[in-house]
Design a protein around this motif. Structure first.
Motif, PDB file in Angstrom:
ATOM      1  N   LEU A 106      18.539  76.009  10.549  1.00 43.34           N
ATOM      2  CA  LEU A 106      19.573  75.531  11.472  1.00 43.34           C
ATOM      3  C   LEU A 106      19.253  74.123  11.983  1.00 43.34           C
ATOM      4  O   LEU A 106      20.142  73.270  12.060  1.00 43.34           O
ATOM      5  N   LEU A 107      18.005  73.874  12.335  1.00 37.69           N
ATOM      6  CA  LEU A 107      17.651  72.555  12.855  1.00 37.69           C
ATOM      7  C   LEU A 107      17.843  71.481  11.797  1.00 37.69           C
ATOM      8  O   LEU A 107      18.234  70.352  12.115  1.00 37.69           O
ATOM      9  N   LEU A 150      28.548  72.709  12.406  1.00 35.72           N
ATOM     10  CA  LEU A 150      27.431  72.937  13.330  1.00 35.72           C
ATOM     11  C   LEU A 150      27.628  74.259  14.078  1.00 35.72           C
ATOM     12  O   LEU A 150      26.686  75.044  14.232  1.00 35.72           O
ATOM     13  N   VAL A 151      28.854  74.511  14.525  1.00 36.30           N
ATOM     14  CA  VAL A 151      29.145  75.773  15.215  1.00 36.30           C
ATOM     15  C   VAL A 151      28.924  76.951  14.268  1.00 36.30           C
ATOM     16  O   VAL A 151      28.319  77.974  14.645  1.00 36.30           O
ATOM     17  N   VAL A 152      29.387  76.804  13.033  1.00 37.40           N
ATOM     18  CA  VAL A 152      29.182  77.867  12.035  1.00 37.40           C
ATOM     19  C   VAL A 152      27.692  78.123  11.828  1.00 37.40           C
ATOM     20  O   VAL A 152      27.231  79.273  11.734  1.00 37.40           O
ATOM     21  N   GLY A 153      26.918  77.056  11.786  1.00 39.74           N
ATOM     22  CA  GLY A 153      25.477  77.198  11.609  1.00 39.74           C
ATOM     23  C   GLY A 153      24.826  77.968  12.744  1.00 39.74           C
ATOM     24  O   GLY A 153      23.981  78.843  12.513  1.00 39.74           O
ATOM     25  N   TRP A 154      25.209  77.651  13.974  1.00 40.77           N
ATOM     26  CA  TRP A 154      24.660  78.386  15.124  1.00 40.77           C
ATOM     27  C   TRP A 154      25.022  79.868  15.045  1.00 40.77           C
ATOM     28  O   TRP A 154      24.190  80.733  15.313  1.00 40.77           O
ATOM     29  N   SER A 192      26.526  84.285  21.330  1.00 36.52           N
ATOM     30  CA  SER A 192      27.499  83.258  20.910  1.00 36.52           C
ATOM     31  C   SER A 192      27.993  82.462  22.117  1.00 36.52           C
ATOM     32  O   SER A 192      28.141  81.240  22.038  1.00 36.52           O
ATOM     33  N   MET A 193      28.256  83.173  23.214  1.00 38.97           N
ATOM     34  CA  MET A 193      28.716  82.460  24.413  1.00 38.97           C
ATOM     35  C   MET A 193      27.649  81.482  24.905  1.00 38.97           C
ATOM     36  O   MET A 193      27.955  80.339  25.280  1.00 38.97           O
ATOM     37  N   ILE A 194      26.393  81.927  24.878  1.00 38.54           N
ATOM     38  CA  ILE A 194      25.308  81.029  25.297  1.00 38.54           C
ATOM     39  C   ILE A 194      25.199  79.848  24.336  1.00 38.54           C
ATOM     40  O   ILE A 194      25.030  78.696  24.750  1.00 38.54           O
ATOM     41  N   GLY A 195      25.294  80.144  23.026  1.00 39.43           N
ATOM     42  CA  GLY A 195      25.204  79.076  22.024  1.00 39.43           C
ATOM     43  C   GLY A 195      26.335  78.071  22.158  1.00 39.43           C
ATOM     44  O   GLY A 195      26.109  76.848  22.096  1.00 39.43           O
TER      45      GLY A 195
END
Length: 396
Positions: free
Chosen positions: A343-344, A275-279, A250-253
């Protein structure tokens, strides 16, 4: 943080055990994070220019007239192309093309200038390698534009000399025109096209491989009985096991998103929150798939091999560089097994298209399905596998 022998089995005890592992043997994880981060930085740096420019080409000018020199100047003025050599034969050009020194060879035929002045049709020849699909497409587009511009200029000058007004000459030369309006990524920037897609594609490999490794090593090292007992229940144990993976990924994302849409200044025309939720859901989905792969295989090496086979080529099947609808049926079915593809799709909708949140709920639900559907089966398989090991150890 150390595990105390008197700690009651539960999530905290299992988490302490996990953190102790990272403290004592976290070099593998640190190395994996360094490699992943370096790879992401290199990818972002490679595509930092955004567009293809100064692609090397060569020219053969068999006419050597003022008109041909004008055409060559127009070629060199194009930002996409750069003339690196002026040759005298196609044999030399073929050698340079085969060596990869140039991407295209343009031949201006003899009599080029005279034919244009006599209003006779003439042809510019160009050789290029279709193997470099993107490069060839860029060069051909630029060549067609330059040739059309010069042709239009010559014809309109001729019509003007015959007494036609500028507007009439323009209409007479080209009575029918197409106005193309690019809705998304209008500058055809490769950063928007590739970098935003490659970063999550690289992250999903790390998440799944590391999940498979940290769980699979418990079975490889025959510590699974102790490991699952530390959490009191398999749910607490697995949650403690994958929590460091989730937090790290998550930190990397989040760092990727901050760089893409904060520091680099890329616009988000939709919902950044979605978008954050999707990642985050994608990270969870690959953690669950990691559990599933460990549950379905008995040997860690086999699980890791299958994981690499599943995640490494995922970007090619995501429909970004090649449309999903043009793939064979089996390849299309394969794409539906990849959370990265979902996701994309969500990322394009929210970052570039600016679709309403309701339009992207299908992608959110799909990512949830990747988590919720295989999870009970994976947990059940891991529990049964550990039970078999425990009974075997007691009998032994």
């Amino acid at each position: 943080m150390q595990e105390h022998p008197k700690d009651k089995p539960g999530f905290i005890r299992s988490l302490k055990r996990e953190l102790q592992y990272y403290r004592n043997s976290g070099r593998e994880c640190l190395l994996a994070v360094i490699i992943l981060s370096a790879s992401m930085i290199i990818v972002a740096w490679i595509f930092s220019s955004g567009t293809l420019t100064n692609l090397p080409i060569a020219v053969i000018d068999n006419d050597a007239s003022s008109v041909s020199r004008t055409y060559i100047r127009m070629l060199n003025a194009s930002p996409e192309m750069h003339i690196v050599d002026k040759l005298t034969s196609t044999t030399e050009g073929r050698e340079l093309l085969e060596q990869g020194s140039i991407y295209a060879l343009v031949l201006i035929p003899e009599g080029f200038g005279k034919d244009i002045k006599k209003a006779k049709q003439t042809t510019i020849l160009a050789w290029h390698s279709g193997q470099y699909l993107t490069i060839s497409g860029t060069i051909l587009k630029s060549l067609r534009l330059i040739t059309a511009s010069m042709s239009a200029g010559v014809e309109m000058t001729s019509l003007a000399k015959r007494g036609a007004s500028g507007l009439a000459a323009s209409v007479q030369f080209s009575p029918l025109q197409t106005e193309l309006r690019t809705l998304f990524n209008p500058f055809q920037n490769y950063q928007y096209f590739l970098v935003a897609s490659l970063l999550p594609a690289m992250l999903q490999v790390f998440v799944m491989v590391w999940t498979v490794f940290v769980i699979g090593k418990e079975f490889r090292d025959q510590t699974s009985v102790e490991w699952l007992a530390s959490g009191g229940s398999i749910y607490c144990t697995l949650a403690a096991k994958v929590l460091p993976v989730f937090m790290l990924a998550s930190m990397i994302g989040i760092a990727c998103l901050i760089w893409l849409f904060g520091i680099a200044g890329w616009p988000v025309t939709g919902s950044l929150t979605l978008l954050v939720v999707g990642w985050e859901l994608m990270i969870c989905a690959y953690i669950v798939l990691g559990l599933l792969f460990v549950a379905l295989t008995k040997v860690l090496a086999t699980a890791l091999s299958l994981t690499v086979f599943f995640t490494a080529p995922a970007f090619a099947y995501a429909g970004i560089t090649f449309p999903q609808h043009s793939m064979p049926l089996m390849a299309q079915l394969w794409t539906y097994l990849l959370p990265i593809k979902t996701l994309l799709r969500l990322q394009i909708e929210q970052a570039e298209i600016g679709a309403p949140v309701s339009s992207s709920m299908a992608e959110i639900l799909t990512l949830l399905c990747f988590i919720l559907l295989p999870l009970p089966f994976a947990i059940g398989r891991i529990r049964r596998r550990n039970e078999t090991i425990r009974i075997g150890a007691n009998c032994g």
